[in-house]
Motif scaffolding. Structure first.
Motif, short mmCIF file in Angstrom:
data_model
loop_
_atom_site.label_atom_id
_atom_site.label_comp_id
_atom_site.label_asym_id
_atom_site.label_seq_id
_atom_site.Cartn_x
_atom_site.Cartn_y
_atom_site.Cartn_z
N HIS A 142 0.83 -1.21 0.00
CA HIS A 142 0.00 0.00 0.00
C HIS A 142 0.87 1.26 0.00
CE1 HIS A 142 -3.39 2.62 0.72
NE2 HIS A 142 -2.70 3.20 1.67
N GLU A 143 1.89 1.25 0.86
CA GLU A 143 2.76 2.43 0.95
C GLU A 143 3.48 2.70 -0.37
OE1 GLU A 143 5.38 2.42 4.38
OE2 GLU A 143 3.68 1.81 5.64
N ALA A 144 4.03 1.65 -0.96
CA ALA A 144 4.74 1.82 -2.23
C ALA A 144 3.79 2.29 -3.32
CB ALA A 144 5.41 0.50 -2.63
N ALA A 145 2.56 1.78 -3.29
CA ALA A 145 1.58 2.09 -4.34
C ALA A 145 1.30 3.59 -4.42
CB ALA A 145 0.28 1.32 -4.09
N GLU A 146 1.45 4.28 -3.27
CA GLU A 146 1.12 5.71 -3.28
C GLU A 146 2.02 6.52 -4.22
OE1 GLU A 146 -1.91 6.38 -2.01
OE2 GLU A 146 -1.72 4.21 -1.73
N TYR A 147 3.22 5.97 -4.55
CA TYR A 147 4.10 6.63 -5.53
C TYR A 147 3.45 6.70 -6.92
CZ TYR A 147 8.28 6.45 -2.54
OH TYR A 147 9.20 6.63 -1.54
N VAL A 176 -4.32 -0.73 -1.19
CA VAL A 176 -4.09 -2.16 -1.01
C VAL A 176 -4.64 -2.54 0.37
CG1 VAL A 176 -2.40 -4.03 -0.97
CG2 VAL A 176 -2.02 -2.00 -2.42
N VAL A 177 -5.63 -3.43 0.38
CA VAL A 177 -6.33 -3.75 1.62
C VAL A 177 -6.32 -5.25 1.85
CG1 VAL A 177 -8.54 -3.60 2.85
CG2 VAL A 177 -7.89 -1.80 1.22
N ARG A 178 -5.84 -5.68 3.02
CA ARG A 178 -5.87 -7.10 3.34
C ARG A 178 -7.06 -7.43 4.25
NH1 ARG A 178 -2.79 -11.88 4.07
NH2 ARG A 178 -0.80 -11.07 3.32
N GLN A 179 -7.76 -8.53 3.95
CA GLN A 179 -8.80 -9.08 4.82
C GLN A 179 -8.49 -10.56 4.93
OE1 GLN A 179 -12.68 -7.93 3.01
NE2 GLN A 179 -13.21 -7.42 5.12
N SER A 180 -7.89 -10.96 6.04
CA SER A 180 -7.35 -12.31 6.25
C SER A 180 -6.51 -12.73 5.04
CB SER A 180 -8.43 -13.31 6.64
OG SER A 180 -9.33 -13.54 5.62
N GLU A 181 -6.84 -13.78 4.31
CA GLU A 181 -5.95 -14.22 3.24
C GLU A 181 -6.17 -13.46 1.93
OE1 GLU A 181 -6.89 -18.43 2.89
OE2 GLU A 181 -8.47 -18.01 1.43
N ARG A 182 -7.18 -12.59 1.87
CA ARG A 182 -7.47 -11.87 0.63
C ARG A 182 -6.85 -10.48 0.64
NH1 ARG A 182 -11.56 -12.31 -3.38
NH2 ARG A 182 -12.15 -14.20 -2.28
N MET A 200 0.80 -2.89 -12.66
CA MET A 200 1.03 -2.25 -11.36
C MET A 200 0.93 -3.29 -10.25
SD MET A 200 -0.76 1.57 -11.69
CE MET A 200 -2.44 0.94 -11.67
N VAL A 201 -0.09 -4.15 -10.33
CA VAL A 201 -0.27 -5.18 -9.29
C VAL A 201 0.89 -6.17 -9.30
CG1 VAL A 201 -1.71 -7.13 -8.57
CG2 VAL A 201 -2.79 -4.96 -9.19
N GLY A 202 1.35 -6.54 -10.48
CA GLY A 202 2.48 -7.46 -10.57
C GLY A 202 3.71 -6.90 -9.86
N CYS A 203 4.01 -5.62 -10.11
CA CYS A 203 5.17 -4.99 -9.46
C CYS A 203 4.94 -4.83 -7.96
CB CYS A 203 5.47 -3.65 -10.12
SG CYS A 203 6.10 -3.86 -11.80
N LEU A 204 3.71 -4.50 -7.58
CA LEU A 204 3.43 -4.37 -6.15
C LEU A 204 3.60 -5.71 -5.43
CD1 LEU A 204 0.34 -2.00 -6.12
CD2 LEU A 204 2.65 -1.51 -5.28
N GLU A 222 9.78 5.64 -13.17
CA GLU A 222 10.55 6.73 -13.78
C GLU A 222 11.36 6.28 -14.98
OE1 GLU A 222 12.58 8.40 -10.42
OE2 GLU A 222 10.75 9.37 -9.69
N ALA A 223 11.61 4.98 -15.09
CA ALA A 223 12.35 4.46 -16.24
C ALA A 223 11.56 4.66 -17.54
CB ALA A 223 12.66 2.98 -16.04
N LYS A 224 10.23 4.70 -17.43
CA LYS A 224 9.35 4.86 -18.61
C LYS A 224 9.75 3.88 -19.70
CE LYS A 224 9.05 9.67 -17.36
NZ LYS A 224 9.68 10.97 -17.56
N ASP A 225 9.93 2.64 -19.29
CA ASP A 225 10.47 1.62 -20.19
C ASP A 225 9.82 0.29 -19.83
OD1 ASP A 225 11.92 -0.21 -21.62
OD2 ASP A 225 13.88 0.37 -20.78
N ARG A 226 9.19 -0.36 -20.78
CA ARG A 226 8.52 -1.63 -20.53
C ARG A 226 9.50 -2.67 -19.99
NH1 ARG A 226 3.63 -3.37 -19.12
NH2 ARG A 226 3.17 -5.45 -19.87
N GLN A 227 10.79 -2.53 -20.34
CA GLN A 227 11.81 -3.46 -19.86
C GLN A 227 11.97 -3.38 -18.34
OE1 GLN A 227 13.24 -5.69 -21.96
NE2 GLN A 227 11.90 -4.75 -23.49
N ALA A 228 11.55 -2.27 -17.76
CA ALA A 228 11.68 -2.08 -16.30
C ALA A 228 10.56 -2.76 -15.53
CB ALA A 228 11.73 -0.59 -15.98
N LEU A 229 9.59 -3.31 -16.28
CA LEU A 229 8.46 -3.98 -15.61
C LEU A 229 8.94 -5.23 -14.89
CD1 LEU A 229 5.28 -4.08 -15.31
CD2 LEU A 229 5.36 -5.76 -17.15
N GLY A 230 8.53 -5.37 -13.64
CA GLY A 230 8.95 -6.55 -12.88
C GLY A 230 8.13 -7.77 -13.18
#
Lengths: 246, 246
Positions: A142-147, A176-182, A200-204, A222-230
């Protein structure tokens, strides 16, 4: 001519996506055929969003133009009957002004992405959520997502097949919200790039498993590059949940 | 010999029920075969409850006796691998004392019954909830349900195939809770008669639609007669959610 706005719920598993495809079944084709079987005239469906193969909708807004008089409730009931056994349901149907357009009048879109964070395989949720077996830190996600909130060039989180004119989008909200295992990721924007939510979810998820820091996520943006996708998350967990109109 | 307790989640749709049946697939058969494929020896599965065809479990407790040394975590992982693609998952597995018995040591059982109360057909929830198209009054259902709490002769709510020695059971709790279009009925007792939950929910749905008053429900209970049953709800919405041990 009457323009009918409809709200659709669908299970994306058996479809190649919302849009009509030459090579397989689509939500558009199923609904157009159900309307045609009801009114006896061909129609074209327009939708607020274009969901990919395997992506679901809780409340997709669409419209069709019907070249004869028809009662909205009767149309909904008949279309639902003709859609059977396809996992698509019309939950609302009403006549709207001809100025109203499901896609072009839409000023906001909301998606939810569901992760089930557990070791055990999925049973009835299979294809309806992304199972991640490694323990995820939802607060760190959740914290990282705020960027990502605000106006950015989202090229890193954009599919090669994206047809948007510009990679610059404004993300209004990501929680990003957790409710037990979800773990649910809630996102809102005027519009999204192709694969943006899943990317975004994949990188998070990399942040959640401690493989990436929040700084790594920011660097990827900031890379603005598809290659930077995790990582691009699978379609399974993605739901179109709301289309907003003025 | 080691006794392993396991917690199972399963989607009841493809099964004839939990118990092994001559005429079709069962959860028991699938799990026994997966354990046998893992350890190379035949086993017999004992379960806290016996769910019917099409009934699901979030957390069914079971046990098997394994005649060789085996690590609990490895057993769980291997059984999950062998179970694929059946919609059954082992979410917990641990060695227990030989005195512990999944069925006979169990002192409480909890079920949940999910109704989706809406006009639109179900999509991904099909077979996972009971759709009731007519508007239900969940508060009226909850109030009427309280007549069922306590010790009663539940003959009215008992299947002809029930093997229990006595029709007298003590219902510890029944709560009807609405969350938007979803109405969940939560029940708890030491044990239940065959079809008891589905029969209670079926009659409560008659109260919800205004066809029965709370007094009608009470009269049905007091009749102690299966003929007084208003409606038996389908298996689709029923989940075994907890087995309680001392």
């Amino acid at each position: 001519m009457t323009r009918f706005a409809m709200t659709l719920e669908y299970d994306g598993r058996p479809f190649m996506g919302l849009q009509r495809q030459k090579h397989g079944p689509s939500v558009q084709q199923a609904v157009e055929e159900a309307v045609e079987a009801t009114i006896g005239l061909p129609v074209t469906l327009y939708a607020a969003g274009r969901t990919d193969a395997g992506v679901h909708a809780e409340a997709m807004r669409v419209h069709v133009d019907v070249e004869r008089d028809f009662d909205a409730f009767r149309l909904m009931e008949a279309v639902n009957a003709h859609l059977r056994p396809a996992p698509i349901a019309v939950s609302q149907c009403n006549a709207v002004d001809e100025e109203w357009h499901a896609r072009f009048s839409c000023i906001g879109r909301r998606y939810r992405y569901d992760i089930i964070n557990r070791r055990a395989p999925l049973t009835w949720q299979k294809g309806l959520a992304w199972r991640v077996a490694v323990e995820l830190d939802a607060e760190a996600m959740h914290e990282a997502a705020e960027y990502l909130v605000g106006q950015h060039d989202f090229t890193t989180f954009r599919s090669a097949h994206c047809q948007a004119q510009s990679p610059v989008k404004t993300l209004d909200r990501i929680d990003v919200v957790r409710q037990s295992e979800r773990i649910s990721v809630h996102v809102a924007a005027r519009s999204f790039l192709h694969h943006q939510v899943r990317s975004m979810v994949g990188c998070l998820s990399l942040v959640g498993r401690g493989q990436w820091s929040a700084d790594d996520l920011q660097a990827a943006l900031e890379a603005k590059d598809r290659q930077a996708l995790g990582l691009n998350a699978p379609p399974d967990g993605l739901y179109f949940v709301e289309a907003v109109y003025p």
